[in-house]
Design an enzyme around this catalytic site. Structure first.
Site, mmCIF file in Angstrom:
data_model
loop_
_atom_site.group_PDB
_atom_site.id
_atom_site.type_symbol
_atom_site.label_atom_id
_atom_site.label_comp_id
_atom_site.label_asym_id
_atom_site.label_seq_id
_atom_site.Cartn_x
_atom_site.Cartn_y
_atom_site.Cartn_z
ATOM 1 N N GLY A 36 -32.830 -21.672 -0.197
ATOM 2 C CA GLY A 36 -32.329 -21.483 -1.549
ATOM 3 C C GLY A 36 -33.198 -22.098 -2.626
ATOM 4 O O GLY A 36 -34.434 -22.078 -2.554
ATOM 5 N N ASP A 82 -29.368 -36.728 5.637
ATOM 6 C CA ASP A 82 -28.122 -36.422 4.940
ATOM 7 C C ASP A 82 -28.049 -37.361 3.745
ATOM 8 O O ASP A 82 -27.940 -38.583 3.917
ATOM 9 C CB ASP A 82 -26.929 -36.649 5.872
ATOM 10 C CG ASP A 82 -25.591 -36.312 5.223
ATOM 11 O OD1 ASP A 82 -25.557 -36.083 3.998
ATOM 12 O OD2 ASP A 82 -24.569 -36.300 5.944
ATOM 13 N N VAL A 83 -28.126 -36.828 2.530
ATOM 14 C CA VAL A 83 -28.186 -37.685 1.352
ATOM 15 C C VAL A 83 -26.907 -38.487 1.144
ATOM 16 O O VAL A 83 -26.908 -39.464 0.382
ATOM 17 C CB VAL A 83 -28.504 -36.881 0.075
ATOM 18 C CG1 VAL A 83 -29.874 -36.221 0.192
ATOM 19 C CG2 VAL A 83 -27.418 -35.856 -0.219
ATOM 20 N N TYR A 173 -16.400 -29.322 -6.707
ATOM 21 C CA TYR A 173 -17.764 -28.948 -7.089
ATOM 22 C C TYR A 173 -17.990 -29.171 -8.575
ATOM 23 O O TYR A 173 -18.986 -29.780 -8.991
ATOM 24 C CB TYR A 173 -18.011 -27.486 -6.724
ATOM 25 C CG TYR A 173 -19.421 -27.025 -6.999
ATOM 26 C CD1 TYR A 173 -20.454 -27.329 -6.121
ATOM 27 C CD2 TYR A 173 -19.712 -26.280 -8.145
ATOM 28 C CE1 TYR A 173 -21.750 -26.895 -6.367
ATOM 29 C CE2 TYR A 173 -21.011 -25.851 -8.401
ATOM 30 C CZ TYR A 173 -22.023 -26.158 -7.506
ATOM 31 O OH TYR A 173 -23.308 -25.733 -7.762
ATOM 32 N N LYS A 177 -20.614 -31.884 -10.344
ATOM 33 C CA LYS A 177 -21.722 -31.471 -11.193
ATOM 34 C C LYS A 177 -21.594 -32.027 -12.612
ATOM 35 O O LYS A 177 -22.601 -32.342 -13.261
ATOM 36 C CB LYS A 177 -21.822 -29.947 -11.209
ATOM 37 C CG LYS A 177 -22.218 -29.345 -9.855
ATOM 38 C CD LYS A 177 -23.543 -29.899 -9.353
ATOM 39 C CE LYS A 177 -24.017 -29.212 -8.089
ATOM 40 N NZ LYS A 177 -25.343 -29.706 -7.628
ATOM 41 N N VAL A 207 -27.645 -17.577 -10.122
ATOM 42 C CA VAL A 207 -28.984 -17.148 -9.746
ATOM 43 C C VAL A 207 -28.898 -16.385 -8.431
ATOM 44 O O VAL A 207 -28.025 -16.649 -7.594
ATOM 45 C CB VAL A 207 -29.918 -18.374 -9.604
ATOM 46 C CG1 VAL A 207 -31.327 -17.953 -9.228
ATOM 47 C CG2 VAL A 207 -29.945 -19.154 -10.916
ATOM 48 N N THR A 209 -29.317 -16.148 -5.151
ATOM 49 C CA THR A 209 -29.584 -16.994 -3.999
ATOM 50 C C THR A 209 -28.595 -16.664 -2.878
ATOM 51 O O THR A 209 -27.726 -15.805 -3.027
ATOM 52 C CB THR A 209 -29.441 -18.485 -4.351
ATOM 53 O OG1 THR A 209 -28.073 -18.740 -4.728
ATOM 54 C CG2 THR A 209 -30.374 -18.882 -5.485
#
Length: 267
Positions: A36, A82-83, A173, A177, A207, A209
């Site tokens: 992506g 894994d962040v 989500y 963000k 977009v 993706t």
């Protein structure tokens, strides 16, 4: 060629304009680089001259991105991470300086999404989205900033849904963000003057993706109806904005959120 520290101060007035978008000799970390937007961002940075450390949970797909980066003549190194785990973030940042001797750009792109009505979303599901999208960006920024010098740049990849309401139930989500935009402002306040590290956010709209490919035409039409351009964006359009924020071209920009969304957030 732009001096390696010029991202933290005005470039000489005779610097060729397009050189301000070059990243020759610099090293970038891109999270969520297995597919992506992240894979595209890694290639864009490589095309501008940077060597790239690629991080993602899906380590097998990182090598596909690495091959694409190499086609631009850049060096690359992959780290499975894994962040949401601060120790993994430290490993990624350390890999940049150990492999390439420096760390100049962080693109905090790793993220997960969820579409769940608020009354049915479990605590675990909500926390997982925030752990990756918001906390993970913070841990990566911390780990990288400890190793960055003046003139470095952090770009947090937020979303238009951090600025406007979603037509789908996306509380976790959207909250993550929006939180990332607030985090960007605060880190810019802390680091830009004192450490010379600029921190900005990129807020993509819809977009073309893998993620939008999973949406129905009806859902996309509902999202795009509020955007003056009324179309999906492209990877290349986001690449250009990302490169601006990462490169010396934006030396006087910090704490900002750049929406690349077809006008959706300003309509």
């Amino acid at each position: 060629m732009v001096d390696e520290d010029s991202a933290g101060r005005p470039a000489p007035p005779d610097t060729p304009l397009l050189d301000l978008f070059r990243l020759d000799g610099r090293v970038a970390v891109v999270t969520g680089a297995s597919s992506g937007l992240g894979a595209g961002f890694a290639c864009a940075l490589a095309e501008a001259g940077a060597d790239v450390v690629l991080a993602a949970r899906r380590s097998d797909r990182l090598h596909e991105t690495g091959d694409a980066v190499a086609r631009h003549g850049a060096r690359w190194h992959a780290v499975a991470a894994d962040v949401a785990d601060p120790d993994d973030c430290e490993r990624v940042a350390a890999a940049a300086t150990e492999r390439f001797g420096r760390l100049d750009v962080l693109v905090n792109n790793a993220g997960v999404s969820s579409v769940v009505p608020a009354l049915r979303e479990s605590p675990g599901d909500f926390r997982r989205v925030l752990d990756v999208n918001l906390a993970g960006a913070y841990w990566m920024a911390q780990a990288c900033a400890r190793r960055m010098s003046a003139g470095a740049s952090v770009v947090n990849v937020s979303s238009v849904l951090g600025l406007v309401a979603s037509v789908l139930p996306q509380a976790a989500y959207s909250a993550s963000k929006a939180g990332l935009i607030g985090l960007t402002r605060d880190l810019a306040q802390q680091w830009s003057g004192r450490r010379g590290i600029r921190v900005n956010a990129l807020a993509p709209g819809f977009v073309n993706t893998e993620m939008t490919g999973e949406m129905t035409d009806e859902t996309l039409d509902r999202f795009l109806a509020g955007a003056p351009l009324r179309r999906l964006g492209t990877q290349r359009e986001l690449d250009a904005a990302l490169l601006f924020l990462a490169a010396p071209a934006s030396a006087y920009v910090t704490g900002a959120t750049l929406a690349v969304d077809g006008g959706l957030s300003g309509h």
